[in-house]
Design a protein around this motif. Structure first.
Motif, PDB file in Angstrom:
ATOM      1  N   ALA A 115      -9.068  -5.429   2.709  1.00  0.00           N
ATOM      2  CA  ALA A 115      -9.781  -5.059   1.482  1.00  0.00           C
ATOM      3  C   ALA A 115      -8.878  -5.157   0.251  1.00  0.00           C
ATOM      4  CB  ALA A 115     -10.342  -3.647   1.614  1.00  0.00           C
ATOM      5  N   ILE A 116      -7.600  -4.818   0.415  1.00  0.00           N
ATOM      6  CA  ILE A 116      -6.650  -4.869  -0.706  1.00  0.00           C
ATOM      7  C   ILE A 116      -6.525  -6.292  -1.227  1.00  0.00           C
ATOM      8  CG2 ILE A 116      -4.222  -4.588  -1.354  1.00  0.00           C
ATOM      9  CD1 ILE A 116      -4.072  -2.280   0.678  1.00  0.00           C
ATOM     10  N   TYR A 117      -6.311  -7.248  -0.333  1.00  0.00           N
ATOM     11  CA  TYR A 117      -6.106  -8.632  -0.757  1.00  0.00           C
ATOM     12  C   TYR A 117      -7.395  -9.270  -1.262  1.00  0.00           C
ATOM     13  CZ  TYR A 117      -1.367  -8.353   0.998  1.00  0.00           C
ATOM     14  OH  TYR A 117      -0.060  -7.983   1.182  1.00  0.00           O
ATOM     15  N   LYS A 118      -8.517  -8.925  -0.642  1.00  0.00           N
ATOM     16  CA  LYS A 118      -9.796  -9.443  -1.143  1.00  0.00           C
ATOM     17  C   LYS A 118     -10.047  -8.976  -2.572  1.00  0.00           C
ATOM     18  CE  LYS A 118     -12.401 -10.234   3.131  1.00  0.00           C
ATOM     19  NZ  LYS A 118     -13.565  -9.813   3.949  1.00  0.00           N
ATOM     20  N   VAL A 160      -3.157 -10.464   7.926  1.00  0.00           N
ATOM     21  CA  VAL A 160      -2.742  -9.060   7.923  1.00  0.00           C
ATOM     22  C   VAL A 160      -3.012  -8.412   9.276  1.00  0.00           C
ATOM     23  CG1 VAL A 160      -2.965  -8.783   5.435  1.00  0.00           C
ATOM     24  CG2 VAL A 160      -4.949  -8.326   6.891  1.00  0.00           C
ATOM     25  N   LEU A 161      -2.160  -7.432   9.586  1.00  0.00           N
ATOM     26  CA  LEU A 161      -2.206  -6.766  10.890  1.00  0.00           C
ATOM     27  C   LEU A 161      -3.202  -5.625  10.955  1.00  0.00           C
ATOM     28  CD1 LEU A 161       1.642  -6.433  11.547  1.00  0.00           C
ATOM     29  CD2 LEU A 161       0.111  -8.194  12.428  1.00  0.00           C
ATOM     30  N   PHE A 162      -3.502  -5.032   9.785  1.00  0.00           N
ATOM     31  CA  PHE A 162      -4.267  -3.795   9.776  1.00  0.00           C
ATOM     32  C   PHE A 162      -5.554  -3.960   8.974  1.00  0.00           C
ATOM     33  CE2 PHE A 162       0.321  -2.378   9.754  1.00  0.00           C
ATOM     34  CZ  PHE A 162       0.389  -2.243  11.134  1.00  0.00           C
ATOM     35  N   PRO A 163      -6.644  -3.345   9.428  1.00  0.00           N
ATOM     36  CA  PRO A 163      -7.950  -3.554   8.779  1.00  0.00           C
ATOM     37  C   PRO A 163      -7.970  -3.181   7.303  1.00  0.00           C
ATOM     38  CG  PRO A 163      -8.218  -2.441  10.896  1.00  0.00           C
ATOM     39  CD  PRO A 163      -6.748  -2.481  10.625  1.00  0.00           C
ATOM     40  N   TRP A 172       0.828  -1.211   0.000  1.00  0.00           N
ATOM     41  CA  TRP A 172       0.000   0.000   0.000  1.00  0.00           C
ATOM     42  C   TRP A 172       0.864   1.263   0.000  1.00  0.00           C
ATOM     43  CZ3 TRP A 172       1.729   1.787   4.658  1.00  0.00           C
ATOM     44  CH2 TRP A 172       2.078   0.826   5.618  1.00  0.00           C
ATOM     45  N   ALA A 173       2.175   1.088   0.221  1.00  0.00           N
ATOM     46  CA  ALA A 173       3.086   2.239   0.218  1.00  0.00           C
ATOM     47  C   ALA A 173       4.119   2.153  -0.899  1.00  0.00           C
ATOM     48  CB  ALA A 173       3.799   2.341   1.564  1.00  0.00           C
ATOM     49  N   TRP A 174       4.627   0.931  -1.131  1.00  0.00           N
ATOM     50  CA  TRP A 174       5.699   0.748  -2.111  1.00  0.00           C
ATOM     51  C   TRP A 174       5.423  -0.499  -2.947  1.00  0.00           C
ATOM     52  CZ3 TRP A 174       9.372   4.540  -2.222  1.00  0.00           C
ATOM     53  CH2 TRP A 174       9.556   5.305  -1.066  1.00  0.00           C
ATOM     54  N   ARG A 175       5.673  -0.425  -4.252  1.00  0.00           N
ATOM     55  CA  ARG A 175       5.712  -1.575  -5.154  1.00  0.00           C
ATOM     56  C   ARG A 175       4.449  -2.436  -5.078  1.00  0.00           C
ATOM     57  NH1 ARG A 175      10.670  -4.670  -3.280  1.00  0.00           N
ATOM     58  NH2 ARG A 175      10.190  -5.977  -5.083  1.00  0.00           N
ATOM     59  N   TYR A 193      -7.957 -10.709   8.547  1.00  0.00           N
ATOM     60  CA  TYR A 193      -7.456  -9.655   9.421  1.00  0.00           C
ATOM     61  C   TYR A 193      -7.364 -10.227  10.826  1.00  0.00           C
ATOM     62  CZ  TYR A 193      -7.628  -5.680  12.611  1.00  0.00           C
ATOM     63  OH  TYR A 193      -7.376  -4.814  13.638  1.00  0.00           O
ATOM     64  N   VAL A 194      -6.155 -10.208  11.403  1.00  0.00           N
ATOM     65  CA  VAL A 194      -5.953 -10.826  12.718  1.00  0.00           C
ATOM     66  C   VAL A 194      -5.637  -9.803  13.811  1.00  0.00           C
ATOM     67  CG1 VAL A 194      -5.204 -13.019  11.717  1.00  0.00           C
ATOM     68  CG2 VAL A 194      -3.485 -11.257  12.262  1.00  0.00           C
ATOM     69  N   GLY A 195      -5.564  -8.509  13.443  1.00  0.00           N
ATOM     70  CA  GLY A 195      -5.193  -7.516  14.434  1.00  0.00           C
ATOM     71  C   GLY A 195      -3.699  -7.553  14.690  1.00  0.00           C
TER      72      GLY A 195
END
Length: 395
Positions: free
Chosen positions: A148-151, A141-144, A122-125, A159-161
């Motif tokens: 959505a990006i991977y889905k 993934v750590l962040f909510p 989401w920031a690089w490459r 999402y596991v927090g």
């Protein structure tokens, strides 16, 4: 029935969060037999360590090039072992350059591959998403916003927090932390976290120390506390401190931690301080979870900056924010001073503004509390559920 979990964590932050996740797996199914690469936290949780984590850790592009032969030997060894005796599931924790390559080979051989801590596409490459789709059976993934990006890209994801949000108390106890560390209960205290790598100490510590000098010119009673991960980093920091002396500055080493306190030394420092000056990275998230107003900063050498731009094909991240708290809150909640903006005068001004504006600090702390609740969702249990679901589908 006993089953084997392949696991690789390549850095201290990955070792810590992987250990908490492994504890959750063991609690749910004591028959797991973890093996692979990790550090002291994973070893304490029962990981059969084939290679110590520090053999995998690299610090920057130049170090990576120097370490290529050793890294290739380690990669070849673990790949051969797991292709010969496949684990029920492989869990790669962060270290995407190493783990994604390995996951690609293992998945092609029929091993389910789970990757925990998504690369910052989401920031690089962002184009790395295509390789991730081929290499990874399931993303954790750590962040909510990452879910959505991977889905959207058709990659199974959960999402596991963030495990640190579970481990860090919602309400920090500043007085208790100061007692643990032997710090003044009444002083205005600034935590300085210049990073844990030699390159970070070299480029960032002098800026932070000069900012501390400027702050003490206005308030000679200000105190500073600096956590250091080991003696080597402490010596490097002290070499700059001898050139840029700061009064009332205390360096705290990990071994000074009181017995029975198992959390990283930086956590006690963050709990004890009023505000913090922090190098961008995981430490900014830790600072936010302790509800401490902060100034985020970072700097790399011109050569590293050119190499980053070359490797990523972009001069700046996609997002306007660099610090994780601002990324997660989708706002400039705390100041960011990066590269040319990371001048001591600017750093001192922003810290001074925080120290002298309690209403602003209260607003920042409220935003951090909201974020903490969002990230706090029993990560070890969620990781365990995801892994065990994959294992049980095969039996």
């Amino acid at each position: 029935m006993t089953w084997r979990l392949g696991l690789i964590a390549g850095e201290p932050s990955g070792d810590l969060i992987a250990a908490r996740a492994l504890a959750g797996v063991k609690l749910a199914d004591p028959d797991v037999r973890p093996q692979g690469i990790g550090g002291p936290h994973l070893k304490a949780e029962g990981l059969d360590v084939w290679h110590p984590m520090n053999e995998l850790s690299v610090f920057g592009y130049v170090d990576a090039i120097k370490r290529l032969p050793a890294l290739f030997r380690i990669y070849s060894d673990v790949k051969k072992r797991w292709l010969r005796e496949p684990p029920a599931v492989f869990l790669g924790v962060d270290a995407p350059d190493f783990n994604l390559r390995l996951e690609h080979k293992l998945r092609r051989a029929g091993v389910p591959t789970v990757h925990f801590v998504g690369p910052s596409i989401w920031a690089w490459r962002y184009e790395r998403i295509h390789y991730i789709r081929e290499a990874v059976s399931h993303m954790l993934v750590l962040f909510p916003f990452e879910e959505a990006i991977y889905k959207k890209e058709g990659i199974p994801v959960t999402y596991v927090g963030h495990p640190m949000a579970d481990a860090i108390a919602l309400e920090p106890d500043q007085n208790a932390a100061r007692i643990r560390l032997g710090l003044d209960q009444h002083a205005r205290m600034i935590a300085i976290l210049p990073g844990s790598r030699a390159s970070e100490i070299k480029l960032i510590a002098p800026r932070f120390l000069k900012a501390a000098q400027l702050l003490q010119k206005k308030d000679p009673n200000l105190q500073f506390v600096v956590p250091m991960v080991n003696e080597q980093r402490s010596r490097e920091f002290k070499s700059f401190l001898s050139e840029i002396p700061v009064n009332h500055l205390r360096i705290v080493l990990a071994q000074e931690q009181a017995s029975g306190i198992s959390d990283p030394i930086a956590w006690s420092v963050l709990e004890a301080c009023n505000v913090a000056l922090v190098a961008s990275g995981t430490a900014t998230l830790e600072t936010a979870l302790f509800k401490k107003p902060m100034v985020i900063s970072y700097a790399v050498s011109p050569l590293v900056r050119k190499m980053m731009a070359w490797k990523s094909g972009q001069e700046r991240p996609y997002l306007p924010w660099v610090g994780l708290p601002n990324v997660l809150l989708n706002d400039f909640v705390v100041p960011e001073l990066i590269q040319e903006d990371a001048k001591p005068e600017n750093l001192a001004l922003e810290i001074s503004n925080l120290l002298n504006d309690q209403n602003r600090c209260d607003r920042i702390q409220n935003r951090f509390m909201e974020m903490h609740h969002t990230l706090r969702c029993n990560t070890p249990q969620r990781v365990a559920d995801a892994l065990l679901s994959i294992v049980h589908k095969q039996t």
